[in-house]
Write an enzyme that holds these catalytic residues in place. Structure first.
Site, PDB file in Angstrom:
ATOM      1  N   SER A 214       0.831  -1.204   0.000  1.00 46.95           N
ATOM      2  CA  SER A 214       0.000   0.000   0.000  1.00 46.95           C
ATOM      3  C   SER A 214       0.862   1.250   0.000  1.00 46.95           C
ATOM      4  O   SER A 214       1.912   1.292   0.650  1.00 46.95           O
ATOM      5  CB  SER A 214      -0.889  -0.010   1.253  1.00 46.95           C
ATOM      6  OG  SER A 214      -1.641   1.176   1.333  1.00 46.95           O
ATOM      7  N   CYS A 341     -11.007   1.167  19.014  1.00 44.55           N
ATOM      8  CA  CYS A 341     -12.051   2.117  19.367  1.00 44.55           C
ATOM      9  C   CYS A 341     -12.993   2.330  18.194  1.00 44.55           C
ATOM     10  O   CYS A 341     -12.692   3.047  17.259  1.00 44.55           O
ATOM     11  CB  CYS A 341     -11.400   3.427  19.761  1.00 44.55           C
ATOM     12  SG  CYS A 341     -12.482   4.488  20.673  1.00 44.55           S
TER      13      CYS A 341
HETATM   14  C1  LIG Z   1      -3.050  -0.517   6.442  1.00 45.48           C
HETATM   15  C2  LIG Z   1      -3.043  -1.985   6.258  1.00 45.48           C
HETATM   16  C3  LIG Z   1      -3.888  -2.600   5.324  1.00 45.48           C
HETATM   17  C4  LIG Z   1      -4.900  -1.830   4.512  1.00 45.48           C
HETATM   18  O1  LIG Z   1      -4.287  -1.024   3.550  1.00 45.48           O
HETATM   19  P1  LIG Z   1      -5.096   0.156   2.837  1.00 45.48           P
HETATM   20  O2  LIG Z   1      -4.203   0.565   1.712  1.00 45.48           O
HETATM   21  O3  LIG Z   1      -5.275   1.216   3.869  1.00 45.48           O
HETATM   22  O4  LIG Z   1      -6.388  -0.411   2.355  1.00 45.48           O
HETATM   23  C5  LIG Z   1      -3.799  -3.966   5.182  1.00 45.48           C
HETATM   24  N1  LIG Z   1      -2.945  -4.693   5.910  1.00 45.48           N
HETATM   25  C6  LIG Z   1      -2.112  -4.146   6.810  1.00 45.48           C
HETATM   26  C7  LIG Z   1      -1.170  -5.018   7.575  1.00 45.48           C
HETATM   27  C8  LIG Z   1      -2.139  -2.772   7.017  1.00 45.48           C
HETATM   28  O5  LIG Z   1      -1.329  -2.232   7.928  1.00 45.48           O
END
Ligand SMILES: *Cc1c(COP(=O)(O)O)cnc(C)c1O
Length: 417
Positions: A214, A341
């Protein structure tokens, strides 16, 4: 709830609030923003437009980003698919493989401390006739490879285990997991959102078939992510979950987010160049914070194996302190607590509970997520502030007082029994 007035001095030049929640999201690196800017304005073309230079320019930028991402994880540009983020990447990987390999089997293996984007996807597949094994974790947050071996059967099509946990920062043994999968002809997907760009990942050496990443966790923009899909040994097939113009080799239709993709590419390039130095810097800051807290406070403990750990993560429990009061006391520091939360409830974190922590200890836990832009001055302030607030709260805690007096709380018969 008790509140405390803190007496910790704010050094001149220190800007409050301090952001120390870099597992939730990161600031866009200025170099990333600079790379993105032209693609909002003069270079606004659609990467799928084949008839003019606006389209070609956008397409070139997308292909350059594909290369930058591929290089960071040891693969080729052809094996990178763009998505809207890792939630979508995880959905596409798991649902797409489940659908494509349905004839071969219906069994998927994952583990209990995965991100909800994996767990909820697996839960949905269970409603559609798939069987999912949720492996437990040991007290240090790691899975037991023997459990994984035992869970695999002739109907297993996919193992999905994260590379690094977003709450406790532990690194699962992905190379060994991938090796086991390949021995059994099972595909291996890893949610590597927290690991990519922070610790070395090599999809070949680590035996990874499909990998989610991501943008906004690695100093890139929000709303863009990627999925690595192996093309040989084995060639992985994924059923599209979004149909349309057949973009991204038919696996993910939709006009590409060109500025976002350019930003993700740049973020990967920077991560590759600076990973080693940044990891050393973050480890030093993290250890400084940990040492200060541990030397000034009793009844604190670190959650998750420190041996297999992300550089910037520190998850600590402050026993005999009420979690909410602690958070209130340090409200000039942005961190996450062991309470998930949501609007109505204050549930203890399922990740911390999976390690065997009680609800009260989970609630009194803090995740410090250090990142590229944190400084030593910030770390020193955060340490001083947490120490001050915890000490104040414990002065008001009858439980802590009893422990100090040598009373074994586990042997007490509480009146309510
Ligand atoms: C943030 C995160 C996601 C989700 O990613 P997005 O791009 O925000 O949808 C999935 N897995 C882990 C381990 C994350 O930290």
């Amino acid at each position: 709830m008790s509140t405390v007035a803190s007496s910790v001095e704010v050094p001149a030049g220190l800007h409050l609030p301090i952001y120390m929640d870099n597992h939730a999201t990161t600031a866009v690196d200025p170099r990333v923003l600079e790379a993105m800017m032209p693609y909002f304005t003069v270079k606004f073309g659609n990467a799928a437009s084949r008839n003019h230079s606006f389209g070609w320019e956008a397409e070139q930028a997308v292909e350059a980003a594909r290369e930058q991402i591929a290089r960071l994880i040891g693969t080729t540009a052809k094996e990178i698919i763009f998505t809207s983020g890792a939630t979508e990447s995880n959905n596409l990987a798991i649902k797409g493989i489940a659908e494509m390999y349905r004839e071969r089997g219906n069994h998927i293996i994952t583990q209990v401390t995965e991100h909800k984007a994996v767990l909820d996807t697996c839960k949905r597949l269970e409603k559609h006739g798939y069987r999912v094994t949720y492996l437990p974790v040991k007290a240090d947050g790691l899975i037991d490879l023997e459990d994984l071996k035992r869970a695999m059967d002739d109907k297993t099509i996919l193992v999905t285990i994260m590379a690094a946990n977003n709450e406790i920062g532990v690194l699962q043994p992905i190379a060994e997991i991938g090796k086991l999968c390949h021995e059994k002809n099972v595909l291996f997907h890893t949610d590597a959102v927290q690991a990519v760009g922070k610790v070395p990942i090599d999809v070949i050496a680590d035996n990874i078939d499909v990998l989610s990443l991501s943008g906004h966790k690695i100093y890139g923009p929000k709303g863009v992510g990627a999925l690595y899909v192996r093309r040989r040994n084995p060639r992985v097939q994924i059923a599209a979950q979004i149909d349309g113009g057949g973009h991204e080799r038919g696996m993910r239709s939709g006009t590409l987010n060109v500025p976002g993709i350019v930003g993700l590419g740049k973020a990967c390039e920077i991560a590759q160049q600076e990973m080693k130095a940044e990891a050393a810097h973050l480890t030093a800051l993290r250890d400084r914070l940990k040492n200060k807290l541990e030397s000034e406070l009793d009844y604190v403990h670190v959650n998750g194996s420190m041996e297999h750990h992300l550089p910037g993560n520190l998850n600590m429990s402050f026993v005999y302190v009420e979690g909410e009061s602690l958070l209130m006391g340090i409200n000039d520091i942005a961190v996450s607590s062991g309470s998930a939360c949501t609007s109505a409830t204050l549930e203890p974190s399922y990740v911390l509970k999976a390690l065997g922590l009680g609800d009260d200890v989970a609630h009194s836990s803090i995740r410090f997520g250090l990142g590229r832009f944190n400084t030593q001055v910030e770390v020193d302030y955060v340490a001083a502030k947490v120490i001050d607030v915890v000490k104040h709260l414990r002065q008001l805690s009858p439980l802590y007082e009893m422990v100090q007096d040598g009373i074994d709380l586990t042997k007490i018969q509480w009146a309510a029994h």
